[in-house]
Scaffold this active site. Structure first.
Site, short mmCIF file in Angstrom:
data_model
loop_
_atom_site.label_atom_id
_atom_site.label_comp_id
_atom_site.label_asym_id
_atom_site.label_seq_id
_atom_site.Cartn_x
_atom_site.Cartn_y
_atom_site.Cartn_z
N GLU A 153 0.76 -1.19 -0.13
CA GLU A 153 -0.16 0.08 -0.05
C GLU A 153 1.04 1.33 -0.02
O GLU A 153 2.15 1.31 0.40
CB GLU A 153 -0.86 -0.06 1.25
N LEU A 251 14.84 -1.86 8.11
CA LEU A 251 15.73 -2.09 9.59
C LEU A 251 15.26 -0.78 10.40
O LEU A 251 16.09 -0.69 11.47
CB LEU A 251 17.09 -2.08 9.19
N CYS A 261 -2.24 -6.59 6.54
CA CYS A 261 -1.48 -7.88 6.20
C CYS A 261 -0.50 -8.51 7.16
O CYS A 261 -0.89 -9.75 7.64
CB CYS A 261 -0.66 -7.57 5.12
N LYS A 322 0.85 3.30 7.95
CA LYS A 322 2.05 3.68 7.32
C LYS A 322 1.87 4.84 6.45
O LYS A 322 0.61 5.29 6.18
CB LYS A 322 2.84 2.67 6.51
P1 NAD Z 1 -10.37 -5.12 1.23
O1 NAD Z 1 -11.03 -5.30 2.63
O2 NAD Z 1 -9.46 -3.87 1.19
O3 NAD Z 1 -11.08 -5.50 0.16
C1 NAD Z 1 -11.85 -6.71 0.09
C2 NAD Z 1 -13.20 -6.31 -1.03
O4 NAD Z 1 -13.89 -7.56 -1.16
C3 NAD Z 1 -13.91 -5.19 0.02
O5 NAD Z 1 -14.30 -4.16 -0.97
C4 NAD Z 1 -15.32 -6.06 0.18
O6 NAD Z 1 -16.52 -5.15 0.32
C5 NAD Z 1 -15.29 -7.06 -1.00
N1 NAD Z 1 -16.06 -8.33 -0.74
C6 NAD Z 1 -16.16 -9.02 0.55
N2 NAD Z 1 -17.06 -10.11 0.15
C7 NAD Z 1 -17.34 -10.06 -1.23
C8 NAD Z 1 -18.04 -10.99 -1.95
N3 NAD Z 1 -18.60 -11.84 -1.40
N4 NAD Z 1 -18.11 -10.52 -3.15
C9 NAD Z 1 -17.51 -9.38 -3.77
N5 NAD Z 1 -16.90 -8.46 -2.96
C10 NAD Z 1 -16.59 -8.85 -1.71
O7 NAD Z 1 -8.98 -6.10 1.18
P2 NAD Z 1 -7.42 -6.02 0.61
O8 NAD Z 1 -6.58 -5.22 1.44
O9 NAD Z 1 -7.77 -5.77 -0.89
O10 NAD Z 1 -6.99 -7.58 0.58
C11 NAD Z 1 -7.72 -8.62 -0.05
C12 NAD Z 1 -6.56 -9.80 0.03
O11 NAD Z 1 -5.47 -9.72 -0.47
C13 NAD Z 1 -6.37 -10.48 1.42
O12 NAD Z 1 -6.32 -11.82 1.45
C14 NAD Z 1 -5.03 -9.89 1.73
O13 NAD Z 1 -4.47 -10.25 2.92
C15 NAD Z 1 -4.56 -9.65 0.55
N6 NAD Z 1 -3.24 -8.80 0.11
C16 NAD Z 1 -3.56 -7.47 0.76
C17 NAD Z 1 -2.46 -6.52 0.35
C18 NAD Z 1 -2.71 -5.01 1.02
O14 NAD Z 1 -1.48 -4.30 0.99
N7 NAD Z 1 -3.87 -4.75 1.07
C19 NAD Z 1 -1.24 -6.78 -0.34
C20 NAD Z 1 -1.11 -8.23 -0.55
C21 NAD Z 1 -2.07 -9.00 -0.34
#
Ligand code: NAD
Length: 435
Positions: A153, A251, A261, A322
């Site tokens: 992010e 670091l 995450c 962050k």
């Molecule tokens: P988030 O919470 O920002 O977004 C998830 C979205 O999914 C929400 O908008 C929610 O409304 C939607 N949602 C929930 N149920 C749903 C359904 N049944 N149908 C359609 N949409 C639905 O999550 P995120 O931060 O984007 O993270 C998503 C995944 O990616 C997680 O597993 C996270 O660990 C992983 N991830 C996140 C990051 C990060 O920096 N945020 C980086 C790498 C991996």
């Protein structure tokens, strides 16, 4: 190619937008109706640098669309990305109900061959669960691919467009070919697309995040020890980081890691270990040390104010977990806020992007300032929780004029100790001693 992305949060929206940017026709699906309406009217629902430009361009070009209908998404894409939440469950495991719930719907609706790509961070073996869930509903052919996301992010667009590596867990030649075709434009500089089995891909993501969390945490322990023995963590950090085996990044000591995450992923990997009779002792220590680190400034603050914070007013700079994001999930600042409120302090807070999210959580328990200088007006001390660039070189004489006392507790080591003490501040940071 026709692509659908289910879940349009930080990962899904960036994925969908960046895939549209390389010419694909993308539909992003989300169950959050208000969010979908916002996106349809051209508003980016999160703060992520550079996303707005790509978002607007691809909507105009008709390559990026939004829907609340899962079926519309399932009909559209030959590749269906799942970018769904995998939050921490009560027992520390990853809650797979979003991923498996959508998998069930896919099974019910699928009419022709599709590649289902899991981009959510999920425990080892999830791709088998997704396969089994879809298969329990249909005989139509499909493949499941694990494609963990490594974007950060604040740098998400850049990370997606120019990834250091792309990890694809796939045991199907057909699906692998499609994924290679989709990602080819993103690796023109020669960074690798790593093809591996699904389980290794799933574990790669958890191992990477846990390692980074451990690296930060190790440095925080060293910083805490520096304070006890009179060493300076800045010197130690540079002395360590110039060793190429260690590297300079991750670091910087501070008030712990947070975000959506690291906290949940470290816990989920530990839980996954337990389920396979593997005790990840190192992860238990990381969790414990980090939990302590988030409020490591509290004893320093209470001791400065003779153990009585009742009636004291503090300014907090930085609320997001962050800089360059509005995401406050597990942000160390929130742990500081909770503790300071509990001790009877009044708080003026400021963050360049995260204020709306903090207001939603705390309502009228906090005073929200519209700029960093208003925050410090009449306060007993300033506390820095997030290292946004604008906090790095403030007008110190202006600060001194506005504050009741020139006292700073810095959870991110933003200032040179000598400089700030010369400015007349009483300055406390992490792992460094006063001059
Ligand atoms: P988030 O919470 O920002 O977004 C998830 C979205 O999914 C929400 O908008 C929610 O409304 C939607 N949602 C929930 N149920 C749903 C359904 N049944 N149908 C359609 N949409 C639905 O999550 P995120 O931060 O984007 O993270 C998503 C995944 O990616 C997680 O597993 C996270 O660990 C992983 N991830 C996140 C990051 C990060 O920096 N945020 C980086 C790498 C991996």
């Amino acid at each position: 190619m026709k692509i659908s992305v289910i879940g349009t949060g930080y990962v899904g929206l960036v994925t969908g937008t960046c895939l549209a940017e390389t010419g694909n026709e993308v539909i992003c699906v989300d169950i959050d109706e208000a969010k979908v309406e916002q996106m349809k009217s051209g508003i980016v629902p999160i703060y992520e640098p550079h996303l707005d430009v790509l978002f607007e361009r691809n909507i105009k070009a008709n390559r990026l669309k939004f829907s609340t209908s899962l079926n519309e998404g399932l009909d559209h894409g030959e590749i269906i990305f799942l970018a769904l939440p995998t939050p921490e469950d009560d027992d520390g495991s990853a809650d797979l109900s979003y991923v498996l719930g959508v998998a069930k719907e896919i099974g019910k609706h699928i009419k022709e061959y599709k590649v289902i790509v899991d981009k959510s961070t999920v425990p080892v073996g999830t791709s088998d669960k997704v396969k089994a869930t879809i298969s329990s509903e249909t005989n139509v052919e499909f493949d499941v691919v694990s494609n963990p996301e490594f974007l950060r992010e604040g740098f998400a667009v850049d990370d997606f467009l120019k990834p250091e590596r792309i990890v694809i867990g796939s045991s199907s030649e057909r699906a692998t070919k499609l994924m290679n075709k989709l990602y080819k434009p993103f690796v023109r500089s020669g960074n690798p697309i790593l093809i591996m089995d699904e389980r290794s891909a799933e574990l790669t993501k958890y191992a990477a995040n846990s390692f980074l969390a451990a690296k930060i945490t190790f440095m925080n322990e060293i910083a805490n020890f520096c304070e006890k023995v009179g060493a300076d963590v800045d010197k130690v950090r540079i002395g360590m980081g110039t060793d190429s085996r260690i590297g300079k990044r991750f670091l910087f000591p501070g008030i712990g890691y947070g975000g959506s995450c690291f906290p949940k992923d470290v816990k989920a990997l530990r839980k996954s270990g337990k389920e396979h009779n593997h005790d990840f002792e190192i992860l238990s220590s990381v969790i414990k040390v980090n939990s302590n680190q988030k409020t490591i400034l509290i004893p320093k603050i209470t001791s400065y104010f003779n153990n009585d914070l009742k009636g004291k007013t503090f300014a907090i700079w930085g609320l997001a977990f962050k800089p360059e994001t509005d995401d406050i999930r597990e942000a160390p600042a929130l742990y500081m806020i909770d503790k300071l409120l509990e001790l009877g302090a009044k708080l003026n807070v400021f963050d360049p992007e995260a204020m709306p999210n903090v207001k939603k959580k705390y309502g009228d328990q906090l005073n929200y300032s519209s700029n960093m200088y208003d925050t410090v007006n009449g306060v007993d001390a300033l506390i820095i929780c997030t290292e946004w660039s604008i906090f790095r070189t403030p007008n110190f004489s202006e600060l001194k004029k506005l504050m009741l006392e020139p006292v700073i507790f810095d959870g991110r080591n933003l200032y040179d100790i000598k400089d700030i003490e010369n400015e007349g501040f009483n300055y406390t940071s992490i792992g460094r001693k006063s001059v």
